[in-house]
Write a protein that holds these residues in place. Structure first.
Motif, PDB file in Angstrom:
ATOM      1  N   THR A 110      11.665  38.376  50.525  1.00 23.72           N
ATOM      2  CA  THR A 110      12.203  37.265  49.747  1.00 23.72           C
ATOM      3  C   THR A 110      12.798  36.214  50.678  1.00 23.72           C
ATOM      4  OG1 THR A 110      12.758  38.735  47.912  1.00 23.72           O
ATOM      5  CG2 THR A 110      13.876  36.603  47.964  1.00 23.72           C
ATOM      6  N   PRO A 162      16.188  45.511  52.507  1.00 20.70           N
ATOM      7  CA  PRO A 162      16.699  45.376  51.132  1.00 20.70           C
ATOM      8  C   PRO A 162      18.206  45.146  51.135  1.00 20.70           C
ATOM      9  CG  PRO A 162      15.244  47.263  51.325  1.00 20.70           C
ATOM     10  CD  PRO A 162      15.507  46.804  52.723  1.00 20.70           C
ATOM     11  N   MET A 163      18.658  44.276  50.248  1.00 21.34           N
ATOM     12  CA  MET A 163      20.096  44.030  50.162  1.00 21.34           C
ATOM     13  C   MET A 163      20.480  43.677  48.734  1.00 21.34           C
ATOM     14  SD  MET A 163      20.250  40.282  52.065  1.00 21.34           S
ATOM     15  CE  MET A 163      22.043  40.256  51.994  1.00 21.34           C
ATOM     16  N   THR A 164      21.766  43.850  48.431  1.00 23.68           N
ATOM     17  CA  THR A 164      22.284  43.564  47.089  1.00 23.68           C
ATOM     18  C   THR A 164      23.397  42.541  47.198  1.00 23.68           C
ATOM     19  OG1 THR A 164      21.769  45.819  46.361  1.00 23.68           O
ATOM     20  CG2 THR A 164      23.312  44.533  45.015  1.00 23.68           C
ATOM     21  N   ILE A 165      23.315  41.469  46.412  1.00 21.94           N
ATOM     22  CA  ILE A 165      24.337  40.426  46.392  1.00 21.94           C
ATOM     23  C   ILE A 165      24.780  40.197  44.961  1.00 21.94           C
ATOM     24  CG2 ILE A 165      24.858  38.013  46.914  1.00 21.94           C
ATOM     25  CD1 ILE A 165      22.787  38.074  49.085  1.00 21.94           C
ATOM     26  N   GLU A 166      26.073  40.400  44.716  1.00 22.75           N
ATOM     27  CA  GLU A 166      26.625  40.185  43.379  1.00 22.75           C
ATOM     28  C   GLU A 166      25.842  40.948  42.312  1.00 22.75           C
ATOM     29  OE1 GLU A 166      29.372  38.513  42.621  1.00 22.75           O
ATOM     30  OE2 GLU A 166      29.774  37.916  44.690  1.00 22.75           O
ATOM     31  N   GLY A 167      25.408  42.153  42.640  1.00 22.33           N
ATOM     32  CA  GLY A 167      24.701  42.979  41.679  1.00 22.33           C
ATOM     33  C   GLY A 167      23.202  42.734  41.607  1.00 22.33           C
ATOM     34  N   TYR A 168      22.713  41.722  42.328  1.00 22.21           N
ATOM     35  CA  TYR A 168      21.281  41.418  42.323  1.00 22.21           C
ATOM     36  C   TYR A 168      20.607  42.070  43.523  1.00 22.21           C
ATOM     37  CZ  TYR A 168      22.208  37.827  38.798  1.00 22.21           C
ATOM     38  OH  TYR A 168      22.590  37.170  37.655  1.00 22.21           O
ATOM     39  N   GLU A 169      19.542  42.824  43.255  1.00 21.44           N
ATOM     40  CA  GLU A 169      18.802  43.461  44.342  1.00 21.44           C
ATOM     41  C   GLU A 169      17.746  42.486  44.861  1.00 21.44           C
ATOM     42  OE1 GLU A 169      17.205  47.205  43.195  1.00 21.44           O
ATOM     43  OE2 GLU A 169      19.155  48.078  42.692  1.00 21.44           O
ATOM     44  N   ILE A 170      17.773  42.266  46.159  1.00 22.23           N
ATOM     45  CA  ILE A 170      16.836  41.324  46.772  1.00 22.23           C
ATOM     46  C   ILE A 170      15.862  42.094  47.649  1.00 22.23           C
ATOM     47  CG2 ILE A 170      16.625  39.264  48.208  1.00 22.23           C
ATOM     48  CD1 ILE A 170      19.504  38.596  47.463  1.00 22.23           C
ATOM     49  N   PRO A 171      14.587  42.087  47.292  1.00 23.06           N
ATOM     50  CA  PRO A 171      13.591  42.865  48.045  1.00 23.06           C
ATOM     51  C   PRO A 171      13.205  42.223  49.373  1.00 23.06           C
ATOM     52  CG  PRO A 171      12.527  41.649  46.283  1.00 23.06           C
ATOM     53  CD  PRO A 171      14.008  41.428  46.116  1.00 23.06           C
TER      54      PRO A 171
END
Length: 201
Positions: free
Chosen positions: A182, A170-179
């Motif tokens: 993906t 899991p990671m977060t980029i610019e406030g978006y959580e990416i499961p």
């Protein structure tokens, strides 16, 4: 012995079956896709025969195939024939397309500017003087301006229009959580022309 003409035909058929549509939807039934799959099977058969012969030999060879044939995972397990075939195919495509596209755009960009062309020719003349006027590998590596031209061509016209990576954690980029699971798609063609990074994109 490998029939070079036959292999070239198979490779061309395989290449013709790769386009943006079949890249994302490789299962689409079409004559081109069928020919592509048949060509790949024949190429794999050719590679497999070579791999088996190489593994049966005791001689050492200084080439990529020898490295792959003797490579092992940390568990001690050797690469399978299918894995080696996949890597050889990937190397063929990567080596041909990136090199030819980069060379073509570099030459086109140089030819489009009289100032740049003059500087490139001047650098070549000055550099090769130190190598008895031979355009050797060592001479080329000393051509800094030519290298800069190639890097700029790569920035403006990258051979890969997109890069895809699957998220493993899991990671977060610019406030978006990416499961996890993906697929992220990045376009070098777009990112390398960002005005907030390059003064003259």
């Amino acid at each position: 012995n490998i029939d070079e003409n036959k292999f070239a035909e198979l490779y061309r058929t395989l290449e013709e079956g790769l386009n943006p549509v079949t890249f994302f939807l490789p299962w689409i039934p079409s004559p081109t896709a069928k020919a592509r799959d048949d060509a790949r099977k024949q190429i794999v058969n050719i590679f497999t025969e070579v791999i088996r012969k190489r593994r049966a030999e005791q001689d050492e060879h200084e080439d990529l195939l020898d490295v792959l044939v003797h490579a092992k995972y940390q568990s001690g397990e050797m690469l399978s024939e299918d894995e080696i075939c996949g890597m050889l195919l990937a190397t063929l495509f990567a080596g041909q397309h990136t090199s030819s596209i980069t060379s073509t755009w570099t030459l086109a960009c140089i030819a489009s500017s009289k100032r740049v062309m003059t500087e490139v020719m001047k650098e070549q003349e000055e550099t090769t003087d130190g190598y008895k006027e031979q355009l050797s590998y060592d001479a080329v590596t000393n051509m800094q301006f030519l290298e800069n031209c190639m890097k700029e061509a790569l920035r403006m016209y990258p051979p890969l229009i997109m890069l895809m990576r699957q998220i493993k954690a899991p990671m977060t980029i610019e406030g978006y959580e990416i499961p996890v699971g993906t697929t992220l798609v990045v376009s070098p063609a777009a990112s390398m022309r960002c005005e907030d990074v390059f003064e003259k994109p």
